[in-house]
Scaffold this motif. Structure first.
Motif, PDB file in Angstrom:
ATOM      1  N   HIS A   7       0.843  -1.192   0.000  1.00 53.86           N
ATOM      2  CA  HIS A   7       0.000   0.000   0.000  1.00 53.86           C
ATOM      3  C   HIS A   7       0.875   1.239   0.000  1.00 53.86           C
ATOM      4  O   HIS A   7       1.762   1.390   0.854  1.00 53.86           O
ATOM      5  N   GLY A   8       0.627   2.141  -0.944  1.00 53.91           N
ATOM      6  CA  GLY A   8       1.424   3.351  -1.036  1.00 53.91           C
ATOM      7  C   GLY A   8       0.719   4.543  -0.412  1.00 53.91           C
ATOM      8  O   GLY A   8      -0.492   4.707  -0.557  1.00 53.91           O
ATOM      9  N   ALA A   9       1.479   5.387   0.265  1.00 57.69           N
ATOM     10  CA  ALA A   9       0.930   6.613   0.863  1.00 57.69           C
ATOM     11  C   ALA A   9       1.987   7.708   0.821  1.00 57.69           C
ATOM     12  O   ALA A   9       3.178   7.441   1.013  1.00 57.69           O
ATOM     13  N   LEU A  10       1.541   8.928   0.556  1.00 61.19           N
ATOM     14  CA  LEU A  10       2.455  10.063   0.551  1.00 61.19           C
ATOM     15  C   LEU A  10       3.104  10.215   1.920  1.00 61.19           C
ATOM     16  O   LEU A  10       2.439  10.079   2.954  1.00 61.19           O
ATOM     17  N   ALA A  11       4.407  10.508   1.908  1.00 62.22           N
ATOM     18  CA  ALA A  11       5.145  10.637   3.172  1.00 62.22           C
ATOM     19  C   ALA A  11       5.990  11.903   3.178  1.00 62.22           C
ATOM     20  O   ALA A  11       7.104  11.918   3.690  1.00 62.22           O
ATOM     21  N   GLY A  12       5.428  12.943   2.573  1.00 64.12           N
ATOM     22  CA  GLY A  12       6.155  14.207   2.467  1.00 64.12           C
ATOM     23  C   GLY A  12       6.399  14.533   1.008  1.00 64.12           C
ATOM     24  O   GLY A  12       6.177  13.696   0.131  1.00 64.12           O
ATOM     25  N   PRO A  13       6.862  15.738   0.722  1.00 62.52           N
ATOM     26  CA  PRO A  13       7.106  16.141  -0.668  1.00 62.52           C
ATOM     27  C   PRO A  13       8.050  15.185  -1.388  1.00 62.52           C
ATOM     28  O   PRO A  13       9.175  14.938  -0.927  1.00 62.52           O
ATOM     29  N   GLY A  14       7.563  14.625  -2.495  1.00 59.96           N
ATOM     30  CA  GLY A  14       8.395  13.735  -3.296  1.00 59.96           C
ATOM     31  C   GLY A  14       8.698  12.402  -2.671  1.00 59.96           C
ATOM     32  O   GLY A  14       9.602  11.689  -3.123  1.00 59.96           O
ATOM     33  N   LYS A  15       7.950  12.015  -1.647  1.00 53.50           N
ATOM     34  CA  LYS A  15       8.230  10.754  -0.969  1.00 53.50           C
ATOM     35  C   LYS A  15       6.971   9.904  -0.847  1.00 53.50           C
ATOM     36  O   LYS A  15       5.864  10.422  -0.691  1.00 53.50           O
ATOM     37  N   LEU A  16       7.166   8.594  -0.909  1.00 49.68           N
ATOM     38  CA  LEU A  16       6.054   7.650  -0.780  1.00 49.68           C
ATOM     39  C   LEU A  16       6.502   6.468   0.064  1.00 49.68           C
ATOM     40  O   LEU A  16       7.579   5.898  -0.171  1.00 49.68           O
ATOM     41  N   SER A  17       5.691   6.130   1.049  1.00 45.65           N
ATOM     42  CA  SER A  17       5.987   4.947   1.871  1.00 45.65           C
ATOM     43  C   SER A  17       5.146   3.781   1.379  1.00 45.65           C
ATOM     44  O   SER A  17       3.994   3.945   0.989  1.00 45.65           O
ATOM     45  N   VAL A  18       5.727   2.597   1.384  1.00 43.98           N
ATOM     46  CA  VAL A  18       5.030   1.380   0.970  1.00 43.98           C
ATOM     47  C   VAL A  18       4.998   0.419   2.153  1.00 43.98           C
ATOM     48  O   VAL A  18       6.043   0.100   2.741  1.00 43.98           O
ATOM     49  N   THR A  19       3.774  -0.003   2.491  1.00 44.89           N
ATOM     50  CA  THR A  19       3.613  -0.949   3.594  1.00 44.89           C
ATOM     51  C   THR A  19       2.805  -2.148   3.124  1.00 44.89           C
ATOM     52  O   THR A  19       2.037  -2.073   2.171  1.00 44.89           O
ATOM     53  N   LYS A  20       2.982  -3.270   3.826  1.00 41.77           N
ATOM     54  CA  LYS A  20       2.217  -4.485   3.553  1.00 41.77           C
ATOM     55  C   LYS A  20       1.805  -5.091   4.881  1.00 41.77           C
ATOM     56  O   LYS A  20       2.654  -5.391   5.717  1.00 41.77           O
TER      57      LYS A  20
END
Length: 464
Positions: A113-126
């Protein structure tokens, strides 16, 4: 440390994976994040597997109509489990094909699952655990949409079905209620009816397929009713009572309240955008009624964040999402693509009879102030349709009387979903009635009805 990409796409449906491939073609380093199945709802739980089911129901209909073609067969029957299994197999095959295409185009795929984590950043969790941290100048949101849930009519996986349960039943219900007569509801109603279920279709508006031209809606209603379907319009479901293995819907229609009992109920009452848990909080991304607001190139209010497809609103169509994804990526690449005109997006409903349309309905054209010329041609006047044993339906074309612009085209009948692209091309090329009249259509084909409809609008029809 975050892994760097030029573009990160969140969502692997027909919008997301197409955008990722196009970005790779344009020499960008691309990542795609998908939390469930590549191909999204369309390939796995929507467009494709439902067409496999509808194909089975068409075959069942033909097998019970053999006498009209001079054939006879004894003990015609079907294995419902195999019908469902084939549909799932088709979906799996195409999802695997998408995986191959992404690999071929050197797109890095992250399962999570992708979510924005600040400008230009994306966190991926499962499953709540971190998988990766990605960085990109351009983050594209293509997370799609899901079925709207009405309080009191929540799918429970047994008695009240969403589209997922409707595609994977363990047995064919004898009696079925379908609430909502848009494309999804009408397709499921048609499938189950043609497989032998007793179907009641319930619609809150005054006609079924309410976004279609009124003449098309009226024709489909008569066709459905002729096939044995019960239809209730101007209707609201006041409540649902569940039994041990049945469901009773309390329906108010035209001031009267009735109770309708069935084995199962399908809820097909709209779409909600998947905007939750994307890290939009604190950004300038605007969400309006569950859908992200963008400009014509897919840009949101947050620099570097884009969105397209079902998450941005109607029409909720796979081909619209794919084209929007390409426009978005090409704009990022500086190619200056044309903005998409939603009136040039064909809509298709694969019930029996099929329905297809593009552009304005007659009523919408008049409401916009157009003086219109309308042509119609029935398939009963088309030799190929008669030879196929499918002479029911018609083609309707709407023109601007002053300029000859093709404002809209609407069809109901055999294989119209395969033919509507002709009118789609015509609208994209800004074709006039003269161009269409001078186009030579092959004979014998069902598509000749399209030509005759154009001719009819100008008093030149030949075969009626």
């Amino acid at each position: 440390m975050a892994e760097n990409f030029d573009v990160v796409v969140v969502g692997g449906g027909p919008g997301g994976y197409v955008a990722a491939i196009r970005a790779s073609q344009l020499k960008m380093k691309v990542a795609l994040v998908e939390r469930e199945n590549l191909g999204g709802i369309c390939l796995n739980w929507g467009c494709i597997p439902t067409k496999a089911l509808l194909r089975a129901s068409e075959i069942n209909h033909l097998l019970h109509s053999l006498d009209s073609f001079g054939f006879a067969a004894d003990n015609v029957r079907f294995d419902f489990a195999k019908v469902i299994k084939r549909s799932r197999g088709v979906a799996a095959q195409l999802s695997g094909g998408v995986k191959h295409l992404l690999k071929k185009n050197k797109v890095t795929v992250f399962d999570g699952h992708g979510a924005l984590a600040g400008p230009g950043k994306l966190s991926v969790t499962k499953d709540g655990k971190p998988v990766a941290e990605l960085a990109a100048k351009h983050i594209l949101l293509a997370t799609g949409a899901r079925a709207r849930v009405i309080p009191g009519m929540e799918p429970d996986g047994k008695l009240i079905w969403s589209y997922r349960e409707a595609m994977t039943p363990t047995a064919l219900p004898k009696k079925l209620i379908v609430v909502g007569s848009g494309a999804i509801g009408s397709e499921f109603a048609s499938f189950y009816l043609n497989m032998g279920a007793e179907v009641t279709l319930v619609e809150v508006m005054d006609r079924i397929l309410p976004v279609e031209d009124a003449e098309i809606s009226a024709f489909v209603r008569k066709a459905f009713e002729k096939q044995g379907m019960k239809i209730i319009t101007n209707a609201r479901v006041q409540g649902v009572r569940k039994g041990a293995d049945d469901v009773t819907a309390v329906i108010e229609a035209d001031g009267k309240v009735t109770e309708l009992k069935a084995d199962r109920l399908i809820s097909a009452v709209g779409i909600v955008g998947n905007t939750e848990n994307l890290g939009l909080e604190g950004t300038k991304v605007v969400v309006d009624r569950t859908h992200i607001v963008t400009d014509a190139m897919g840009r949101t209010g947050e620099p570097g964040v884009y969105a397209f497809g079902d998450i941005t609103g109607a029409p909720w169509l796979a081909h619209k999402a794919s084209h929007e994804g390409i426009i978005c990526v090409e704009a990022i690449a500086g190619l200056h693509p044309h903005a998409m005109d939603v009136l040039n997006i064909p809509g298709c409903t694969y019930c029996r009879p099929q329905v297809a349309s593009v552009g304005l309905t007659e009523a919408a054209a008049k409401a916009k102030g157009h003086d219109v010329r309308v042509g119609r041609f029935p398939f009963i006047g088309n030799g190929k349709a008669i030879a196929m044993g499918e002479p029911e339906g018609f083609v309707k074309t709407v023109f601007d009387a002053k300029t000859g612009e093709l404002l809209g085209a609407h069809m109901v009948g055999p294989e119209v979903t395969e033919m509507i692209q002709g009118y789609g091309i015509a609208r994209t090329l800004e074709t006039t009635e003269a161009d269409l009249m001078h186009t030579v259509f092959p004979h014998p084909t069902v598509s000749e009805a399209m030509h005759e409809s154009v001719l009819d609008a100008y008093g030149r029809v030949i075969h009626i």
